[in-house]
Scaffold this motif. Sequence first.
Motif, PDB file in Angstrom:
ATOM      1  N   THR A 108       0.798  -1.234   0.000  1.00  0.00           N
ATOM      2  CA  THR A 108       0.000   0.000   0.000  1.00  0.00           C
ATOM      3  C   THR A 108       0.828   1.281   0.000  1.00  0.00           C
ATOM      4  O   THR A 108       0.308   2.352   0.290  1.00  0.00           O
ATOM      5  N   ASN A 109       2.100   1.191  -0.345  1.00  0.00           N
ATOM      6  CA  ASN A 109       2.895   2.404  -0.522  1.00  0.00           C
ATOM      7  C   ASN A 109       2.515   3.003  -1.878  1.00  0.00           C
ATOM      8  O   ASN A 109       2.740   2.393  -2.924  1.00  0.00           O
TER       9      ASN A 109
ATOM     10  N   ALA B  94     -12.684  -0.297  -4.231  1.00  0.00           N
ATOM     11  CA  ALA B  94     -12.363  -0.350  -2.797  1.00  0.00           C
ATOM     12  C   ALA B  94     -10.954   0.140  -2.506  1.00  0.00           C
ATOM     13  O   ALA B  94     -10.167  -0.543  -1.839  1.00  0.00           O
ATOM     14  N   PRO B  95     -10.583   1.335  -2.984  1.00  0.00           N
ATOM     15  CA  PRO B  95      -9.197   1.784  -2.831  1.00  0.00           C
ATOM     16  C   PRO B  95      -8.884   2.245  -1.411  1.00  0.00           C
ATOM     17  O   PRO B  95      -9.638   3.032  -0.830  1.00  0.00           O
ATOM     18  N   PRO B  96      -7.781   1.780  -0.815  1.00  0.00           N
ATOM     19  CA  PRO B  96      -7.332   2.315   0.477  1.00  0.00           C
ATOM     20  C   PRO B  96      -6.596   3.636   0.264  1.00  0.00           C
ATOM     21  O   PRO B  96      -5.370   3.712   0.340  1.00  0.00           O
ATOM     22  N   ALA B  97      -7.372   4.685  -0.003  1.00  0.00           N
ATOM     23  CA  ALA B  97      -6.787   5.981  -0.366  1.00  0.00           C
ATOM     24  C   ALA B  97      -6.272   6.747   0.846  1.00  0.00           C
ATOM     25  O   ALA B  97      -5.412   7.607   0.716  1.00  0.00           O
ATOM     26  N   ASN B  98      -6.819   6.455   2.013  1.00  0.00           N
ATOM     27  CA  ASN B  98      -6.415   7.127   3.247  1.00  0.00           C
ATOM     28  C   ASN B  98      -6.082   6.040   4.264  1.00  0.00           C
ATOM     29  O   ASN B  98      -6.962   5.505   4.942  1.00  0.00           O
ATOM     30  N   LEU B  99      -4.798   5.723   4.389  1.00  0.00           N
ATOM     31  CA  LEU B  99      -4.395   4.605   5.233  1.00  0.00           C
ATOM     32  C   LEU B  99      -4.728   4.825   6.699  1.00  0.00           C
ATOM     33  O   LEU B  99      -4.959   3.859   7.437  1.00  0.00           O
TER      34      LEU B  99
ATOM     35  N   LEU C 169      -8.841  -9.583   8.725  1.00  0.00           N
ATOM     36  CA  LEU C 169      -7.648  -9.115   8.009  1.00  0.00           C
ATOM     37  C   LEU C 169      -6.864  -8.063   8.794  1.00  0.00           C
ATOM     38  O   LEU C 169      -6.196  -7.205   8.213  1.00  0.00           O
ATOM     39  N   THR C 170      -6.910  -8.138  10.122  1.00  0.00           N
ATOM     40  CA  THR C 170      -6.102  -7.232  10.950  1.00  0.00           C
ATOM     41  C   THR C 170      -4.641  -7.248  10.520  1.00  0.00           C
ATOM     42  O   THR C 170      -3.966  -6.223  10.538  1.00  0.00           O
ATOM     43  N   GLY C 171      -4.155  -8.413  10.113  1.00  0.00           N
ATOM     44  CA  GLY C 171      -2.740  -8.540   9.758  1.00  0.00           C
ATOM     45  C   GLY C 171      -2.288  -7.662   8.617  1.00  0.00           C
ATOM     46  O   GLY C 171      -1.088  -7.375   8.497  1.00  0.00           O
ATOM     47  N   VAL C 172      -3.227  -7.192   7.762  1.00  0.00           N
ATOM     48  CA  VAL C 172      -2.802  -6.328   6.656  1.00  0.00           C
ATOM     49  C   VAL C 172      -2.279  -4.999   7.176  1.00  0.00           C
ATOM     50  O   VAL C 172      -1.536  -4.297   6.477  1.00  0.00           O
TER      51      VAL C 172
ATOM     52  N   ALA D 141       1.056  -2.994   5.974  1.00  0.00           N
ATOM     53  CA  ALA D 141       1.137  -1.574   5.624  1.00  0.00           C
ATOM     54  C   ALA D 141       2.261  -0.872   6.372  1.00  0.00           C
ATOM     55  O   ALA D 141       2.983  -0.046   5.801  1.00  0.00           O
ATOM     56  N   ILE D 142       2.421  -1.191   7.650  1.00  0.00           N
ATOM     57  CA  ILE D 142       3.514  -0.590   8.419  1.00  0.00           C
ATOM     58  C   ILE D 142       4.852  -0.996   7.819  1.00  0.00           C
ATOM     59  O   ILE D 142       5.763  -0.158   7.664  1.00  0.00           O
TER      60      ILE D 142
END
Length: 430
Positions: A173-174, A238-243, A255-258, A262-263
């Motif tokens: 997600t970078n 479904a874009p993760p535009a704001n992490l 899906l907590t592990g995602v 991201a980190i």
Amino acid sequence: MSRSARLLASAAAVALAIGLSAAPSATAAPSAGFYDPPADLPAGNGTVVRTEPMKLGLTLKGIYMPGTATRLLYTSTDQAGKKAAVTGAYIEPTKKWTGSGPRPLVAVAAGTQGQGDACAPSKSLETFINLDGDEVGIGYELPGILDFLNRGFAVVLTDYIGLGTTDRVHTYTNRLDMGQALLDAARAALKLPNTSVTASSPIGLNGYSQGGGAAASAAELAPTYAPELNIKGAFAGAPPANLIEVLKSADGTDLTGVIAYAINGITPYNPELQGALDTLATPAGKEALEKVKTQCIGSTLFSYGFQKTSKWTTNGKSLYDTVKADPALRAPVDEQRIGRLKPAVPVQVLTGTKDDIVDHAQAKQLAKDWCAKGVNVTYVPVVQPIGTGGTALNHLTPMITRLGPSHDWLADRLTGKSVRSNCSSLWLLP
């Protein structure tokens, strides 16, 4: 976890996602060292470093992919401005192109596969299920790719930076790494010999979830990063535009592990963040960050499903609350925000109204941000009357039910049909 348990978890996730089943088979292994980047990369973005023929065998219940594939290793640029090696695959359709002009090319950005090299989409293209040690990669992008090939479109698929290649961890997600890798995949495809795509081929960008973020990022980066590409439209599902907001919506779900993915995707470019994590992360948090680096999504679901990130922090607060409260932590996460630049082509933003993984409001905000800049936006909210409790059902269902309509929309852009923005009525839509 046993290998059979990992396979069961992964297969269950795919059955949930696409309603298909397939028996695992031996992977048609790439040549030795293909995914090992050379010490010195050539200049230029989208430069092809190496290729090899790639098997597209039996994939889904007796359905063969109608095309011939080439495995790619090509160049891109990462967030730090350094050269990066990226792998992927190009598929030349066997179906004759009967439309006007050159054959279109769709650059496909895969949804979340995991952070381990076994999860590279180019690997699971060959057998649908890729068994690599204890990890299982699933080719759930295959139905969408199959549809594009059946329409006569060529396809190029990126593995993203660090997914597959052995030199670094995947920067999940970078926005710069994803968007630039996708654009450079298109560049690489156009440089391959003996294909039916040309420099004037219309190009579409397509992705859902992580892939939706990559397609959205690529769309807004293209005018400055890849202005020569003949991009005609982009679909961002479904874009993760704001992490920052996704830190909240994904927490406590299967899906907590995602969030750990991201980190890990941000930390390499922000050493100060690593220093903060040394203090803020509990032993369980540090273990999670390290463990997911080699996992595919099925293993991560099994390891961290429905956990709370408050177990990962020494202050006992969620990562969302922790990041929001500390400007030094918030800045590198906020740097990944998509929507601050202006795409030059029509875009479709699709989101489930009760998406239980990727927050709906931030996806709609992306559409608002682009509308405010005068972008031709088609905003598509998929109305979901009830929540699904963090099981990802509401997140995954639109990927399936809207696959045909979203591909129709992109196909219209690639064949020269105009589209009218619905920005004027966006405020009326959920």
